[in-house]
Write an enzyme that holds these catalytic residues in place. Structure first.
Site, PDB file in Angstrom:
ATOM      1  N   CYS A 204       0.846  -1.192   0.000  1.00 45.95           N
ATOM      2  CA  CYS A 204       0.000   0.000   0.000  1.00 45.95           C
ATOM      3  C   CYS A 204       0.887   1.249   0.000  1.00 45.95           C
ATOM      4  O   CYS A 204       1.995   1.249   0.519  1.00 45.95           O
ATOM      5  CB  CYS A 204      -0.894  -0.002   1.240  1.00 45.95           C
TER       6      CYS A 204
ATOM      7  N   ASP B  32       0.422   3.748   1.731  1.00 44.78           N
ATOM      8  CA  ASP B  32       0.383   4.299   3.094  1.00 44.78           C
ATOM      9  C   ASP B  32       1.795   4.584   3.613  1.00 44.78           C
ATOM     10  O   ASP B  32       2.674   3.720   3.555  1.00 44.78           O
ATOM     11  CB  ASP B  32      -0.324   3.289   4.006  1.00 44.78           C
TER      12      ASP B  32
ATOM     13  N   ARG C  74       2.971   4.663   6.411  1.00 49.13           N
ATOM     14  CA  ARG C  74       3.405   3.887   7.578  1.00 49.13           C
ATOM     15  C   ARG C  74       3.947   2.512   7.218  1.00 49.13           C
ATOM     16  O   ARG C  74       4.331   1.742   8.098  1.00 49.13           O
ATOM     17  CB  ARG C  74       2.222   3.713   8.552  1.00 49.13           C
TER      18      ARG C  74
ATOM     19  N   HIS D  93      -1.981  -4.077   4.978  1.00 53.46           N
ATOM     20  CA  HIS D  93      -1.769  -3.662   6.371  1.00 53.46           C
ATOM     21  C   HIS D  93      -3.111  -3.441   7.044  1.00 53.46           C
ATOM     22  O   HIS D  93      -4.107  -3.103   6.401  1.00 53.46           O
ATOM     23  CB  HIS D  93      -0.906  -2.397   6.442  1.00 53.46           C
TER      24      HIS D  93
ATOM     25  N   CYS E  49      -6.113  -0.168   6.907  1.00 51.15           N
ATOM     26  CA  CYS E  49      -5.894   0.440   5.590  1.00 51.15           C
ATOM     27  C   CYS E  49      -7.068   1.361   5.224  1.00 51.15           C
ATOM     28  O   CYS E  49      -8.235   0.938   5.228  1.00 51.15           O
ATOM     29  CB  CYS E  49      -5.739  -0.649   4.533  1.00 51.15           C
TER      30      CYS E  49
END
Ligand code: CO
Length: 217
Positions: free
Chosen positions: A41, A43, A45, A97, A100
């Site tokens: 992803c 993302d 993080r 993750h 999400c």
């Protein structure tokens, strides 16, 4: 706003690498030989290298909203084809993750904008597993769909011409489904490992069964 602090950090990092391992960059200059490809992803993080301890040159990365593999996505397909056919990676990891935002939006039918059309692919996964999702506790549905999404994206990846042709050539390559916990930094293997087209359906059945039993407890 100036980004000088990022550039300053970069110079310090490069200098430190050269100090500690003088040939680090010169070794990487001519060629990359990663054993792994990562599909994750976007993302912020979930940085592939950091959470797996891999260095520059060790993992070939493709990231998008909610780690989706779409059959007509030339961006993802080109990246996978290059990794498999040219770089000869041995493993492709699809890593989702927990928490999400893309999966959450799919679950909630949230309207974000253009991304709604992308997230529709995750809603296809949601619809496929509508009954077990509805049967799960509301608090567990997001985790569950995050896990199911990884499994279904592994399936999509294994069904691409790139992977099918590689396996037909007896090219040894394994596709894995993982999920990462942004709240504890730990990766969990979803036991969705596929080493050939023949094993795909059974792998999916087993991995899905594990997800459904875990989330019903
Ligand atoms: Co995400």
């Amino acid at each position: 706003m100036s980004l000088d602090h990022l550039l300053a950090h970069n110079r310090a990092w490069a200098a430190q690498m050269v100090r500690e391992r003088p040939s680090f960059f010169t070794n990487l200059k001519n060629q990359q030989k990663p054993k792994y490809m990562w599909i994750g992803c976007s993302d912020s993080r979930v940085p592939a290298n950091q959470i797996t301890g891999l260095e520059p040159g060790e993992v070939f990365v493709h990231r998008n909203v909610a780690n989706v593999v779409v059959h007509s996505d030339l961006n993802a397909l080109s990246t996978v084809q290059y990794a498999v056919d040219m770089l000869n990676v041995e493993h492709v990891i699809v890593c989702g993750h927990y928490g999400c935002g893309g999966v959450q939006a799919a679950l909630d039918n949230a309207r974000i904008g253009l991304a709604d059309n992308w997230i529709r692919h995750i809603q296809d996964v949601r619809d496929r597993y509508r009954k077990p999702l509805e049967g799960a506790l509301v608090t567990q549905r997001l985790d569950m769909l995050c896990e199911l999404n990884v499994i279904e994206q592994v399936v999509n990846l294994c069904q691409t011409t790139v992977l099918k042709d590689a396996w037909l050539r007896s090219h040894s390559i394994t596709v894995h489904g993982w999920i990462y916990g942004v709240s504890d930094g730990l990766v969990h293997d979803l036991d969705m490992s596929v080493q050939g087209a023949a094993g795909l359906e059974l792998a999916r059945e087993r991995a899905v069964a594990q997800v459904l039993s875990k989330n019903r407890r």
